[in-house]
Design a protein around this motif. Structure first.
Motif, PDB file in Angstrom:
ATOM      1  N   VAL A  19      58.096  34.613  48.430  1.00 11.02           N
ATOM      2  CA  VAL A  19      57.232  33.267  48.917  1.00 11.02           C
ATOM      3  C   VAL A  19      56.220  32.871  49.102  1.00 11.02           C
ATOM      4  N   ALA A  20      55.211  33.598  49.055  1.00 14.55           N
ATOM      5  CA  ALA A  20      53.643  33.410  49.257  1.00 14.55           C
ATOM      6  C   ALA A  20      52.931  33.130  48.231  1.00 14.55           C
ATOM      7  N   THR A  21      53.952  33.608  46.890  1.00 14.08           N
ATOM      8  CA  THR A  21      53.200  33.169  45.507  1.00 14.08           C
ATOM      9  C   THR A  21      54.670  31.952  45.575  1.00 14.08           C
ATOM     10  N   ALA A  22      55.362  31.932  45.588  1.00 14.60           N
ATOM     11  CA  ALA A  22      55.996  30.982  45.427  1.00 14.60           C
ATOM     12  C   ALA A  22      54.874  29.021  46.083  1.00 14.60           C
ATOM     13  N   GLU A  23      55.052  29.359  47.657  1.00 18.87           N
ATOM     14  CA  GLU A  23      54.525  28.217  48.242  1.00 18.87           C
ATOM     15  C   GLU A  23      52.208  28.062  47.509  1.00 18.87           C
ATOM     16  N   ALA A  24      52.164  29.304  46.533  1.00 18.42           N
ATOM     17  CA  ALA A  24      50.246  28.492  46.009  1.00 18.42           C
ATOM     18  C   ALA A  24      50.941  28.209  45.115  1.00 18.42           C
ATOM     19  N   GLU A  25      51.814  27.421  44.616  1.00 17.13           N
ATOM     20  CA  GLU A  25      51.810  26.285  43.433  1.00 17.13           C
ATOM     21  C   GLU A  25      50.775  25.693  43.009  1.00 17.13           C
ATOM     22  N   GLU A  26      50.247  25.325  41.964  1.00  9.66           N
ATOM     23  CA  GLU A  26      49.318  24.719  41.856  1.00  9.66           C
ATOM     24  C   GLU A  26      49.667  22.756  41.812  1.00  9.66           C
ATOM     25  N   LYS A  27      48.759  22.300  42.517  1.00  9.65           N
ATOM     26  CA  LYS A  27      49.518  20.696  41.964  1.00  9.65           C
ATOM     27  C   LYS A  27      48.730  20.331  41.212  1.00  9.65           C
ATOM     28  N   VAL A  28      48.225  19.490  40.683  1.00  7.94           N
ATOM     29  CA  VAL A  28      47.722  18.558  39.441  1.00  7.94           C
ATOM     30  C   VAL A  28      46.837  17.495  40.107  1.00  7.94           C
ATOM     31  N   ILE A  29      45.334  18.841  39.379  1.00  9.70           N
ATOM     32  CA  ILE A  29      44.246  17.462  39.900  1.00  9.70           C
ATOM     33  C   ILE A  29      44.228  15.815  38.968  1.00  9.70           C
ATOM     34  N   THR A  40      46.175  18.349  31.385  1.00  5.19           N
ATOM     35  CA  THR A  40      46.664  18.654  32.418  1.00  5.19           C
ATOM     36  C   THR A  40      46.146  19.017  33.407  1.00  5.19           C
ATOM     37  N   LEU A  41      44.944  19.413  34.764  1.00  2.43           N
ATOM     38  CA  LEU A  41      44.558  20.021  34.664  1.00  2.43           C
ATOM     39  C   LEU A  41      45.339  20.529  36.253  1.00  2.43           C
ATOM     40  N   LYS A  42      44.944  21.532  37.257  1.00  2.00           N
ATOM     41  CA  LYS A  42      45.969  22.478  38.430  1.00  2.00           C
ATOM     42  C   LYS A  42      44.444  22.853  38.922  1.00  2.00           C
ATOM     43  N   ASN A  43      44.971  22.667  39.648  1.00  2.00           N
ATOM     44  CA  ASN A  43      44.726  24.792  41.045  1.00  2.00           C
ATOM     45  C   ASN A  43      45.436  24.193  42.557  1.00  2.00           C
ATOM     46  N   GLU A  44      45.343  24.931  43.075  1.00  2.32           N
ATOM     47  CA  GLU A  44      46.189  25.011  44.616  1.00  2.32           C
ATOM     48  C   GLU A  44      45.443  24.465  45.450  1.00  2.32           C
ATOM     49  N   ALA A  45      44.719  23.714  45.250  1.00  3.19           N
ATOM     50  CA  ALA A  45      44.131  22.415  46.271  1.00  3.19           C
ATOM     51  C   ALA A  45      44.906  21.262  45.896  1.00  3.19           C
ATOM     52  N   GLY A  46      44.715  20.786  44.642  1.00  2.00           N
ATOM     53  CA  GLY A  46      44.797  19.394  43.646  1.00  2.00           C
ATOM     54  C   GLY A  46      43.818  18.829  43.551  1.00  2.00           C
ATOM     55  N   ASN A  53      35.145  27.044  41.773  1.00  2.00           N
ATOM     56  CA  ASN A  53      36.658  26.154  41.670  1.00  2.00           C
ATOM     57  C   ASN A  53      37.340  26.788  40.640  1.00  2.00           C
ATOM     58  N   THR A  54      38.979  27.847  40.670  1.00  2.00           N
ATOM     59  CA  THR A  54      39.406  28.208  39.313  1.00  2.00           C
ATOM     60  C   THR A  54      40.209  26.528  39.374  1.00  2.00           C
ATOM     61  N   PHE A  55      40.785  26.936  37.848  1.00  2.00           N
ATOM     62  CA  PHE A  55      42.062  26.224  37.817  1.00  2.00           C
ATOM     63  C   PHE A  55      42.816  27.125  36.984  1.00  2.00           C
ATOM     64  N   THR A  56      43.625  25.442  36.420  1.00  2.00           N
ATOM     65  CA  THR A  56      44.670  26.255  34.813  1.00  2.00           C
ATOM     66  C   THR A  56      44.287  24.052  34.091  1.00  2.00           C
ATOM     67  N   LEU A  57      44.342  24.496  33.304  1.00  2.00           N
ATOM     68  CA  LEU A  57      44.701  23.772  32.102  1.00  2.00           C
ATOM     69  C   LEU A  57      45.314  23.801  31.186  1.00  2.00           C
ATOM     70  N   GLU A  58      46.459  22.857  30.698  1.00  2.00           N
ATOM     71  CA  GLU A  58      47.347  23.076  30.491  1.00  2.00           C
ATOM     72  C   GLU A  58      47.197  21.361  28.922  1.00  2.00           C
ATOM     73  N   ILE A  59      47.668  21.959  27.623  1.00  2.00           N
ATOM     74  CA  ILE A  59      47.257  20.788  26.513  1.00  2.00           C
ATOM     75  C   ILE A  59      48.761  21.043  25.362  1.00  2.00           C
ATOM     76  N   THR A  60      50.044  20.037  26.237  1.00  2.00           N
ATOM     77  CA  THR A  60      50.996  19.851  26.134  1.00  2.00           C
ATOM     78  C   THR A  60      51.108  18.805  24.751  1.00  2.00           C
ATOM     79  N   SER A  61      52.069  19.052  23.769  1.00  2.00           N
ATOM     80  CA  SER A  61      52.449  17.411  23.198  1.00  2.00           C
ATOM     81  C   SER A  61      53.100  16.758  23.804  1.00  2.00           C
ATOM     82  N   SER A  62      52.462  15.886  23.452  1.00  2.00           N
ATOM     83  CA  SER A  62      53.068  14.631  24.410  1.00  2.00           C
ATOM     84  C   SER A  62      54.121  13.500  24.261  1.00  2.00           C
TER      85      SER A  62
END
Length: 135
Positions: A19-29, A40-46, A53-62
């Motif tokens: 449950v704690a992991t699900a609540e810590a889902e990342e928000k889009v910056i 797309t840049l994301k982290n817990e705070a958005g 700062n820690t973050f996630t960078l995602e690169i997807t096909s448009s």
């Protein structure tokens, strides 16, 4: 009886962790679209803030929103300061699956940063530039 109580307690701890992991889902910056990709840049705070700062960078096909094999990826930022040299910061990125990178970056102060993301891999080569506020 003691084993049953222990098993129930372990089960509750595992459920609580899930449950704690699900609540810590990342928000889009921010999300930036280019001709062929979506960055797309994301982290817990958005948002990015002063300090580390820690973050996630995602690169997807448009075209199909699937992750792309971006290969070597870099993220850097700059902030123009009137009468001074621009403030520069580069991120440390680590691959975390196809088209996904975990990153860290440090900012000494707040202000809007010009972000540049570059990539060169089997999924293509490209760059994207966009602004992100640091609060």
């Amino acid at each position: 009886m003691r084993r049953i109580v222990t098993a129930v307690m372990v089960g509750l701890v595992l459920v609580g962790t899930a449950v704690a992991t699900a609540e810590a889902e990342e928000k889009v910056i921010t999300t930036q679209k280019t001709k062929d990709t979506v960055i797309t840049l994301k982290n817990e705070a958005g948002q990015w803030k002063q300090g580390k700062n820690t973050f996630t960078l995602e690169i997807t096909s448009s075209k199909d929103q699937q992750p792309i094999d971006a290969g070597k990826v870099a993220l850097s930022t700059s902030m123009a300061m009137p009468g001074m040299a621009p403030m520069l910061a580069g991120a440390t990125l680590t691959p975390d699956g196809l088209g996904r990178y975990r990153g860290t970056i440090q900012f000494a102060d707040s202000g809007t940063r010009q972000v540049t993301v570059t990539w060169d891999g089997p999924g293509g080569k490209g760059a994207a530039k966009f602004s992100v506020p640091v609060r």
